[in-house]
Design a protein around this motif. Structure first.
Motif, PDB file in Angstrom:
ATOM      1  N   HIS A 131       5.559  33.241   3.376  1.00 58.39           N
ATOM      2  CA  HIS A 131       6.375  34.308   2.581  1.00 58.39           C
ATOM      3  C   HIS A 131       7.411  34.740   3.458  1.00 58.39           C
ATOM      4  CE1 HIS A 131       6.843  37.195  -0.618  1.00 58.39           C
ATOM      5  NE2 HIS A 131       7.767  37.951   0.121  1.00 58.39           N
ATOM      6  N   ILE A 132       8.850  34.615   2.900  1.00 56.32           N
ATOM      7  CA  ILE A 132       9.876  35.050   3.775  1.00 56.32           C
ATOM      8  C   ILE A 132      10.830  36.110   2.997  1.00 56.32           C
ATOM      9  CG2 ILE A 132      12.085  34.545   4.828  1.00 56.32           C
ATOM     10  CD1 ILE A 132      10.537  31.290   4.650  1.00 56.32           C
ATOM     11  N   HIS A 133      10.866  37.440   3.440  1.00 52.09           N
ATOM     12  CA  HIS A 133      11.645  38.578   2.806  1.00 52.09           C
ATOM     13  C   HIS A 133      13.186  38.185   2.916  1.00 52.09           C
ATOM     14  CE1 HIS A 133       7.879  40.308   2.379  1.00 52.09           C
ATOM     15  NE2 HIS A 133       7.820  40.535   4.013  1.00 52.09           N
TER      16      HIS A 133
ATOM     17  N   CYS B 139      12.593  37.354  -2.343  1.00 51.21           N
ATOM     18  CA  CYS B 139      11.714  36.669  -1.609  1.00 51.21           C
ATOM     19  C   CYS B 139      11.628  35.302  -1.902  1.00 51.21           C
ATOM     20  CB  CYS B 139      10.262  37.233  -1.992  1.00 51.21           C
ATOM     21  SG  CYS B 139       9.799  38.939  -1.792  1.00 51.21           S
TER      22      CYS B 139
HETATM   23 NI    NI Z   1       9.332  39.350   0.266  1.00 51.75          NI
END
Ligand code: NI
Length: 134
Positions: free
Chosen positions: A90-92, A98
Protein backbone atom coordinates in the motif's frame (compact mmCIF):
# COMPACT_ATOMS: atom_id res chain seq x y z
CA UNK A 1 20.11 -16.98 -31.06
CA UNK A 2 21.24 -19.92 -33.21
CA UNK A 3 17.78 -21.13 -34.25
CA UNK A 4 16.51 -17.81 -35.55
CA UNK A 5 14.15 -17.90 -38.51
CA UNK A 6 13.50 -14.88 -40.68
CA UNK A 7 10.07 -14.34 -42.20
CA UNK A 8 8.41 -11.63 -44.21
CA UNK A 9 5.22 -9.84 -43.16
CA UNK A 10 2.88 -7.92 -45.44
CA UNK A 11 1.12 -4.96 -43.84
CA UNK A 12 -0.77 -1.89 -45.02
CA UNK A 13 1.66 1.05 -45.08
CA UNK A 14 -0.23 3.18 -42.58
CA UNK A 15 -0.40 0.33 -40.07
CA UNK A 16 3.36 -0.16 -40.30
CA UNK A 17 3.96 3.58 -39.93
CA UNK A 18 1.90 3.64 -36.75
CA UNK A 19 3.65 0.54 -35.47
CA UNK A 20 7.08 2.08 -36.12
CA UNK A 21 6.06 5.24 -34.26
CA UNK A 22 4.83 3.23 -31.29
CA UNK A 23 7.88 0.99 -31.02
CA UNK A 24 10.10 4.07 -31.21
CA UNK A 25 8.17 5.56 -28.27
CA UNK A 26 8.64 2.31 -26.39
CA UNK A 27 12.36 2.41 -27.19
CA UNK A 28 12.60 -0.90 -29.01
CA UNK A 29 15.86 -1.25 -30.90
CA UNK A 30 14.08 -2.58 -33.98
CA UNK A 31 10.90 -4.18 -35.33
CA UNK A 32 12.12 -7.73 -34.67
CA UNK A 33 12.55 -7.00 -30.98
CA UNK A 34 9.04 -5.52 -30.75
CA UNK A 35 7.41 -8.35 -32.70
CA UNK A 36 9.18 -10.97 -30.54
CA UNK A 37 7.70 -9.35 -27.41
CA UNK A 38 4.23 -9.22 -28.94
CA UNK A 39 4.39 -12.90 -29.93
CA UNK A 40 5.62 -13.93 -26.46
CA UNK A 41 2.87 -11.90 -24.81
CA UNK A 42 0.29 -13.52 -27.10
CA UNK A 43 1.60 -17.03 -26.36
CA UNK A 44 1.67 -16.45 -22.60
CA UNK A 45 -1.91 -15.20 -22.73
CA UNK A 46 -3.01 -18.19 -24.80
CA UNK A 47 -1.27 -20.49 -22.33
CA UNK A 48 -2.98 -19.17 -19.23
CA UNK A 49 -6.42 -18.74 -20.72
CA UNK A 50 -8.21 -21.98 -20.03
CA UNK A 51 -5.23 -23.45 -18.25
CA UNK A 52 -5.68 -25.32 -14.99
CA UNK A 53 -2.11 -24.47 -13.96
CA UNK A 54 -1.40 -21.61 -11.61
CA UNK A 55 -0.81 -18.20 -13.11
CA UNK A 56 0.57 -15.13 -11.39
CA UNK A 57 -1.08 -11.76 -11.53
CA UNK A 58 -0.03 -8.34 -10.40
CA UNK A 59 -2.91 -6.00 -9.76
CA UNK A 60 -2.55 -2.25 -9.30
CA UNK A 61 -5.42 -0.22 -7.87
CA UNK A 62 -5.76 3.52 -7.42
CA UNK A 63 -8.47 4.72 -5.07
CA UNK A 64 -9.59 7.60 -2.90
CA UNK A 65 -9.36 6.44 0.72
CA UNK A 66 -11.71 9.24 1.84
CA UNK A 67 -14.62 7.43 0.20
CA UNK A 68 -16.54 5.93 3.08
CA UNK A 69 -15.86 2.24 3.68
CA UNK A 70 -13.66 1.67 0.66
CA UNK A 71 -10.52 0.61 2.55
CA UNK A 72 -12.53 -1.90 4.61
CA UNK A 73 -14.24 -3.22 1.53
CA UNK A 74 -10.96 -3.77 -0.35
CA UNK A 75 -9.34 -5.37 2.71
CA UNK A 76 -12.42 -7.57 3.17
CA UNK A 77 -12.16 -8.92 -0.37
CA UNK A 78 -8.47 -9.65 0.13
CA UNK A 79 -9.13 -11.52 3.38
CA UNK A 80 -11.92 -13.49 1.73
CA UNK A 81 -9.48 -14.57 -1.00
CA UNK A 82 -6.44 -14.78 1.27
CA UNK A 83 -5.34 -18.13 -0.20
CA UNK A 84 -4.83 -16.38 -3.56
CA UNK A 85 -3.46 -13.04 -2.39
CA UNK A 86 0.27 -13.58 -1.93
CA UNK A 87 1.23 -10.07 -0.95
CA UNK A 88 -0.10 -6.51 -0.87
CA UNK A 89 1.77 -3.23 -0.89
CA UNK A 90 0.00 0.00 0.00
CA UNK A 91 1.36 3.39 -0.97
CA UNK A 92 -0.18 6.69 0.19
CA UNK A 93 0.18 8.78 -2.98
CA UNK A 94 -1.03 12.06 -1.51
CA UNK A 95 -3.58 13.35 1.04
CA UNK A 96 -6.40 11.56 -0.75
CA UNK A 97 -5.17 8.87 -3.10
CA UNK A 98 -3.84 5.41 -2.39
CA UNK A 99 -2.17 2.89 -4.62
CA UNK A 100 -2.40 -0.77 -3.76
CA UNK A 101 -0.38 -3.42 -5.56
CA UNK A 102 -1.17 -7.09 -5.10
CA UNK A 103 0.44 -10.32 -6.14
CA UNK A 104 -2.26 -12.91 -6.86
CA UNK A 105 -1.70 -16.57 -7.55
CA UNK A 106 -4.16 -19.21 -8.74
CA UNK A 107 -6.08 -20.49 -11.74
CA UNK A 108 -6.43 -17.79 -14.39
CA UNK A 109 -10.19 -17.67 -13.94
CA UNK A 110 -9.85 -17.20 -10.16
CA UNK A 111 -7.17 -14.52 -10.49
CA UNK A 112 -9.34 -12.67 -13.01
CA UNK A 113 -12.43 -12.94 -10.82
CA UNK A 114 -10.64 -11.54 -7.74
CA UNK A 115 -9.13 -8.71 -9.79
CA UNK A 116 -12.49 -7.85 -11.35
CA UNK A 117 -14.13 -7.74 -7.93
CA UNK A 118 -11.46 -5.37 -6.60
CA UNK A 119 -11.38 -3.16 -9.71
CA UNK A 120 -15.17 -2.83 -9.80
CA UNK A 121 -15.38 -1.78 -6.15
CA UNK A 122 -17.06 1.63 -5.95
CA UNK A 123 -14.45 4.35 -5.53
CA UNK A 124 -11.62 2.54 -7.34
CA UNK A 125 -10.48 5.06 -9.94
CA UNK A 126 -8.23 2.81 -11.93
CA UNK A 127 -7.21 -0.81 -11.85
CA UNK A 128 -5.04 -2.96 -14.05
CA UNK A 129 -4.25 -6.65 -13.90
CA UNK A 130 -1.18 -8.11 -15.57
CA UNK A 131 -1.01 -11.88 -15.70
CA UNK A 132 1.92 -14.07 -16.45
CA UNK A 133 2.72 -17.77 -16.46
CA UNK A 134 5.95 -19.69 -16.19
NI1 NI B 1 -3.18 5.17 1.65
Amino acid sequence: MDNTTRFGVSLPGDLLEEFDRKIKDKMYANRSEAIRDLIRDFLVREKWEGSSHDVYGSLTLIYDHEIRGISDKLTGIQHHDHTHIVSTMHIHLDQQNCMEMMAIKGKASDVKKIADRLISTKGVKHGKLVMTAL
